[in-house]
Structure formats: structure tokens, C-alpha cells
Scaffold this motif. Sequence first.
Motif, PDB file in Angstrom:
ATOM      1  N   MET A   1      24.570  12.173  49.591  1.00 40.32           N
ATOM      2  CA  MET A   1      26.387  12.599  49.732  1.00 40.32           C
ATOM      3  C   MET A   1      25.936  13.814  51.186  1.00 40.32           C
ATOM      4  O   MET A   1      25.525  14.172  50.964  1.00 40.32           O
ATOM      5  N   GLU A   2      26.960  12.868  51.835  1.00 43.46           N
ATOM      6  CA  GLU A   2      26.929  13.682  53.125  1.00 43.46           C
ATOM      7  C   GLU A   2      28.015  14.984  52.958  1.00 43.46           C
ATOM      8  O   GLU A   2      29.089  15.113  52.175  1.00 43.46           O
ATOM      9  N   ILE A   3      27.631  16.395  53.296  1.00 40.86           N
ATOM     10  CA  ILE A   3      28.250  17.169  53.342  1.00 40.86           C
ATOM     11  C   ILE A   3      28.877  17.620  54.528  1.00 40.86           C
ATOM     12  O   ILE A   3      28.029  17.911  56.039  1.00 40.86           O
ATOM     13  N   GLU A   4      30.374  18.064  54.646  1.00 38.80           N
ATOM     14  CA  GLU A   4      30.139  18.285  56.647  1.00 38.80           C
ATOM     15  C   GLU A   4      30.440  20.242  56.407  1.00 38.80           C
ATOM     16  O   GLU A   4      31.098  20.522  55.800  1.00 38.80           O
ATOM     17  N   SER A   5      29.544  20.686  56.259  1.00 38.13           N
ATOM     18  CA  SER A   5      28.626  21.923  56.831  1.00 38.13           C
ATOM     19  C   SER A   5      27.996  22.522  57.954  1.00 38.13           C
ATOM     20  O   SER A   5      26.702  21.320  58.663  1.00 38.13           O
ATOM     21  N   PRO A   6      28.224  23.628  58.510  1.00 38.70           N
ATOM     22  CA  PRO A   6      26.862  23.719  59.561  1.00 38.70           C
ATOM     23  C   PRO A   6      25.701  23.970  59.290  1.00 38.70           C
ATOM     24  O   PRO A   6      24.741  23.725  60.069  1.00 38.70           O
ATOM     25  N   ASP A   7      25.465  23.974  58.151  1.00 40.73           N
ATOM     26  CA  ASP A   7      24.366  24.328  57.395  1.00 40.73           C
ATOM     27  C   ASP A   7      23.818  23.922  56.418  1.00 40.73           C
ATOM     28  O   ASP A   7      24.502  24.775  54.839  1.00 40.73           O
ATOM     29  N   PRO A   8      24.557  22.553  55.827  1.00 38.93           N
ATOM     30  CA  PRO A   8      24.427  21.565  54.345  1.00 38.93           C
ATOM     31  C   PRO A   8      23.268  22.540  53.280  1.00 38.93           C
ATOM     32  O   PRO A   8      23.258  22.075  52.609  1.00 38.93           O
ATOM     33  N   GLY A   9      21.940  22.077  53.851  1.00 38.07           N
ATOM     34  CA  GLY A   9      21.272  23.224  53.282  1.00 38.07           C
ATOM     35  C   GLY A   9      22.279  24.129  52.004  1.00 38.07           C
ATOM     36  O   GLY A   9      21.220  24.457  51.036  1.00 38.07           O
ATOM     37  N   LYS A  10      22.650  25.314  52.882  1.00 38.51           N
ATOM     38  CA  LYS A  10      23.063  26.238  51.896  1.00 38.51           C
ATOM     39  C   LYS A  10      24.426  25.769  51.001  1.00 38.51           C
ATOM     40  O   LYS A  10      24.325  26.651  49.861  1.00 38.51           O
ATOM     41  N   GLU A  11      24.982  24.423  51.156  1.00 38.14           N
ATOM     42  CA  GLU A  11      25.801  23.927  49.864  1.00 38.14           C
ATOM     43  C   GLU A  11      24.880  23.790  49.164  1.00 38.14           C
ATOM     44  O   GLU A  11      25.623  22.871  47.998  1.00 38.14           O
ATOM     45  N   VAL A  12      23.573  23.617  48.984  1.00 39.30           N
ATOM     46  CA  VAL A  12      22.743  22.972  47.661  1.00 39.30           C
ATOM     47  C   VAL A  12      22.511  23.431  46.912  1.00 39.30           C
ATOM     48  O   VAL A  12      21.994  24.536  46.729  1.00 39.30           O
ATOM     49  N   ARG A  13      23.014  23.807  45.473  1.00 42.57           N
ATOM     50  CA  ARG A  13      23.166  24.650  44.161  1.00 42.57           C
ATOM     51  C   ARG A  13      21.678  24.456  44.544  1.00 42.57           C
ATOM     52  O   ARG A  13      20.682  23.942  43.999  1.00 42.57           O
ATOM     53  N   ASN A  14      20.868  26.130  44.313  1.00 40.02           N
ATOM     54  CA  ASN A  14      19.942  26.792  43.757  1.00 40.02           C
ATOM     55  C   ASN A  14      19.075  26.540  42.535  1.00 40.02           C
ATOM     56  O   ASN A  14      20.016  26.546  41.826  1.00 40.02           O
ATOM     57  N   GLN A  15      18.041  26.154  41.849  1.00 40.84           N
ATOM     58  CA  GLN A  15      17.322  26.024  40.894  1.00 40.84           C
ATOM     59  C   GLN A  15      18.146  26.791  39.580  1.00 40.84           C
ATOM     60  O   GLN A  15      17.934  27.638  38.651  1.00 40.84           O
ATOM     61  N   PHE A  16      18.445  28.340  40.788  1.00 41.69           N
ATOM     62  CA  PHE A  16      18.172  29.853  39.662  1.00 41.69           C
ATOM     63  C   PHE A  16      19.649  30.073  40.133  1.00 41.69           C
ATOM     64  O   PHE A  16      20.221  30.994  39.490  1.00 41.69           O
ATOM     65  N   ASP A  17      21.154  28.725  40.259  1.00 40.12           N
ATOM     66  CA  ASP A  17      21.981  29.416  40.805  1.00 40.12           C
ATOM     67  C   ASP A  17      22.487  28.552  38.960  1.00 40.12           C
ATOM     68  O   ASP A  17      22.320  27.444  38.604  1.00 40.12           O
ATOM     69  N   PHE A  18      23.145  29.406  38.060  1.00 38.55           N
ATOM     70  CA  PHE A  18      23.720  29.206  37.037  1.00 38.55           C
ATOM     71  C   PHE A  18      25.159  29.593  36.778  1.00 38.55           C
ATOM     72  O   PHE A  18      26.196  29.298  35.667  1.00 38.55           O
ATOM     73  N   THR A  19      25.891  29.106  38.040  1.00 43.63           N
ATOM     74  CA  THR A  19      27.314  29.588  38.213  1.00 43.63           C
ATOM     75  C   THR A  19      27.940  28.433  37.905  1.00 43.63           C
ATOM     76  O   THR A  19      29.573  28.805  37.338  1.00 43.63           O
ATOM     77  N   LEU A  20      27.901  27.710  37.986  1.00 42.55           N
ATOM     78  CA  LEU A  20      29.084  26.718  37.176  1.00 42.55           C
ATOM     79  C   LEU A  20      28.749  25.920  35.715  1.00 42.55           C
ATOM     80  O   LEU A  20      27.331  25.945  35.222  1.00 42.55           O
ATOM     81  N   PRO A  21      29.297  26.539  35.016  1.00 45.71           N
ATOM     82  CA  PRO A  21      29.148  26.908  33.765  1.00 45.71           C
ATOM     83  C   PRO A  21      29.427  24.940  32.695  1.00 45.71           C
ATOM     84  O   PRO A  21      29.626  23.705  33.376  1.00 45.71           O
ATOM     85  N   LEU A  22      27.680  25.775  31.820  1.00 42.96           N
ATOM     86  CA  LEU A  22      27.664  24.167  31.152  1.00 42.96           C
ATOM     87  C   LEU A  22      28.932  23.846  30.730  1.00 42.96           C
ATOM     88  O   LEU A  22      29.093  22.544  29.960  1.00 42.96           O
ATOM     89  N   HIS A  23      29.773  24.791  29.825  1.00 42.81           N
ATOM     90  CA  HIS A  23      30.514  24.148  28.904  1.00 42.81           C
ATOM     91  C   HIS A  23      31.580  25.419  29.022  1.00 42.81           C
ATOM     92  O   HIS A  23      31.244  26.895  29.470  1.00 42.81           O
ATOM     93  N   GLY A  24      33.225  25.438  29.361  1.00 45.67           N
ATOM     94  CA  GLY A  24      34.252  26.224  29.947  1.00 45.67           C
ATOM     95  C   GLY A  24      33.951  26.160  30.826  1.00 45.67           C
ATOM     96  O   GLY A  24      33.586  25.107  32.073  1.00 45.67           O
ATOM     97  N   GLN A  25      34.925  26.785  31.686  1.00 39.48           N
ATOM     98  CA  GLN A  25      35.212  28.266  31.038  1.00 39.48           C
ATOM     99  C   GLN A  25      36.584  27.993  30.213  1.00 39.48           C
ATOM    100  O   GLN A  25      37.666  26.611  30.745  1.00 39.48           O
ATOM    101  N   TYR A  26      37.186  28.785  29.154  1.00 41.51           N
ATOM    102  CA  TYR A  26      37.936  28.882  28.138  1.00 41.51           C
ATOM    103  C   TYR A  26      38.862  30.537  28.250  1.00 41.51           C
ATOM    104  O   TYR A  26      37.418  31.929  28.027  1.00 41.51           O
ATOM    105  N   LEU A  27      40.161  30.839  28.874  1.00 43.15           N
ATOM    106  CA  LEU A  27      40.827  31.691  28.806  1.00 43.15           C
ATOM    107  C   LEU A  27      41.480  31.508  27.224  1.00 43.15           C
ATOM    108  O   LEU A  27      41.702  31.150  27.132  1.00 43.15           O
ATOM    109  N   THR A  28      41.400  33.520  26.840  1.00 43.19           N
ATOM    110  CA  THR A  28      41.639  34.029  25.259  1.00 43.19           C
ATOM    111  C   THR A  28      42.430  35.103  25.471  1.00 43.19           C
ATOM    112  O   THR A  28      41.866  35.803  25.993  1.00 43.19           O
TER     113      THR A  28
END
Length: 420
Positions: A1-28
Motif C-alpha cells: 500500500m502506498e502511503i502519502e508521507s514525506p517519510d513513509p518509513g515512519k508510518e510503519v508500526r514498530n514491532q514494539f508498538d502495541f498502541t493499536l488494541p487487539l480487543h477494545g477499547q470500550y468506555l465504562t
Amino acid sequence: MEIESPDPGKEVRNQFDFTLPLHGQYLTNPAYDSVTITWITRVPCGGGIEYREKGTEDFKRVWQKFYGQIDCSSDLHSIHLENLKPGTEYEYRFVTLPDPFMAYDTSVRTGKEIYSFRTLDPQKMNYKVFFLADHHGSARLSLDPMTALSGAQDADFFVFLGDNVEDNMNHARYFLTQGFLDDVSRKWGKSKATVFLRGNHDLSGREQYAFGKYFPRKDGKSYFSFSQGNVLFIVLDSMWANANPNVKEQTLSYQDYFREQAEWIQTLKSTPAWKEAEFRIVMAHVATHGGSWGTQYMAQFFKDVLNDDTPEGRIHYFLAGHEHACIRIDPRSSATKVSRPPNTQPFPDDFNYGLLIVNIWDALILEVEPGKLTFTSYDCRNHGKIRDSFIVTPDGSVKDNMENIQVFPPPTAANTEERP
């Protein structure tokens, strides 16, 4: 997939980046000044949230901590955001920290995704609430049509009245996330709060003790109250409905917890939240009357404290599930409307508040406005046909809001079947 960015490499999620939830999120835990955000990461790590009032620049960072440390031991994370402004929109994003013993790169990762929510508003007098009960993990099939057929998409918050898991709390992670939490998150959970009550099926199975970890409260209690506008919502835990009589000490513990809740209600009556409310709505998985199994225990502990008919003490309606039927009992009545309760025992007509039991796969919509509550039950297995609709006024009066509602006489000992 082509990413419109001056530095596309920075748009790839690092293997130690866990900020995208696997489940959720949900507010209570919706409130004027706080909310709880819960999510599950793909590996155990340190989890935190950065949040800010919308329209401002700087984020404030909060980590989930234990004994003063950022807790990297779990993939299940909950953050209680506090000291928020009422009726205010906030933006938030996730931050994560790898376990230092499991990663060579221990940099903090900041999520690219920004979400938002709005705290409850004391000035908001016209709004909508969505209720369902006893879906038993069928949300993957039912949530989309239920919200569409009832017009619940614009509800301010959502309430699950218990028996949320498919059968019990064995394999809890699977039945909670893929049973309904993933779909709650997909539909509204990232930006609007959900109230999850505990039912008897949520209180069974070898992992029953994990329910509070997925739906935590800072005070550690499963009962609480919150307000929006002119309504005070009161949440009770009818946990005794699943008590094993052979476990005597656990049964005694349930009794103590019921007494604690009843005493709390008495204390709540002296608070401004109670005194200033035009309407008060109580919710629990099992009702206090109607004759079904479990109501006798609820009535034993809660009838006296809830049955006040004075303007300053009354509750206006009790909402429950458990029966898998749509059943309404008006104040001081022993007859039932809409459906006849199955396997019922005779019950008295001295309850000063109305009761509505929400049917499985029914969507209940509460429309709040000054001086009036309108409840409408939609039969989502019948193309959203309105099954029941009624209006409640501040003096506790109930008026049918549709014609030809069936009324069933009260059960008697002669025609009652005993529950096995």
C-alpha cells in the motif's frame, strides 16, 4: 500500500508498538467528571493514555501502575480518567511501554490514532439510552439489527442488563471479547460509555472472578450510581441469583453484599444527586418482584429501602432481565402486561414502583425529557415491531403509550408451576 508521507518509513508500526488494541477499547463508568477506558493489547506491556480537552494542544499522560511501577505484566489495561469537566469533549490516544525484560527497545510508543469521548452533562435534559438484556454472547449476530431497528445509534450511553456471556465464565477472554466487546467497540465503545451489569451467567464458571477485571471500578464495587440531567441511575448487583447452597460461606458473603448495597441506597438518599433528581431508575439483572426465581432474595433485601412512595424517596422504575420475556408490572399491581411470566409464584401488589423486564433480543429505548420518561420496547426478531411503550411522570404514574397491550391476571398458587 502506498502511503502519502514525506517519510513513509515512519508510518510503519514498530514491532514494539502495541498502541493499536487487539480487543477494545470500550468506555465504562460514565460520569460528569470521569470515565474508564479499557483495552487489550496483543502482548503484555505497559499501557497508558494521553488525553486532552478537545481544542487544546497539550496531552496529559496517565499510566496504569501497580505499587508505583508502570505495570508491564498484563495485556488487559484499564485507566480511570478523573477530574474531567462535565459535558466536555476530550481526545485521547494510547501509549505503550515494552516489558524491559522482553524487548531490547524500551522506547515509549505513542499511538497514531486519536479518539474522542464526551463526559455526561448535568444540563442535558433531552437524551436517549439503549438497554438490552440476556443476549448471551449473541451480540455478533444481534447488535447491528438491534441498534438499527430501535434507532439507538444516537443514544448517549448504553446499558447491558446482565447475562452477557454465552453460558458462563469459562474461557472468559473469548466469550467476552468475541461475544460482545469487539462489537461494542466497533459500534460505539470507543466514544460512548457502556454500563455492564453482572448476571447469574456472568457469575458462574471457573473464571467468574475475572468479570471485575474486565469491567473495573476504582472503588472495587459492582454497584454504583450516576446522573445525567434530571435522572439518577442506580446500578445493583443481584449476584445471589447464582448462589450455590452447598457453599455456605459464599452464600453468607452474598447476603452481606446485599445488606451493604441496601445500606448504600439508604445513604444515597441523603445526597444531592438523589434529592435533586426528577426521576430515579434502578437497574439489576434480577428483579425484586414478578415471581421468578431469585426475586424473593432481591425483595428480602431491597424492597423496604426501594418501596418509598414519597416524592423525595421514590424510585420511578426498576429495569431487569433474567426472564427472557418482555414483562411489565405497573406500580401497586400484581397483573402483568405484554407477557405472562413463566413459572411464576404469586407476588404481592404492594410495590410502589413499576417493573420492566427486558426480553432477550429486545431493544429497550428510554427517551428522557423534562417531566417525562418514555420507554419503548422493540421486538428485533420481528422487524423492530413495537412490543410495549409507556410513559412515566415524576409523581410515579404510568400511562400506556400504545393501544391493545395485553394484560394477564396475577398467578395463583393453583395455577403455578414450581421451578425445578
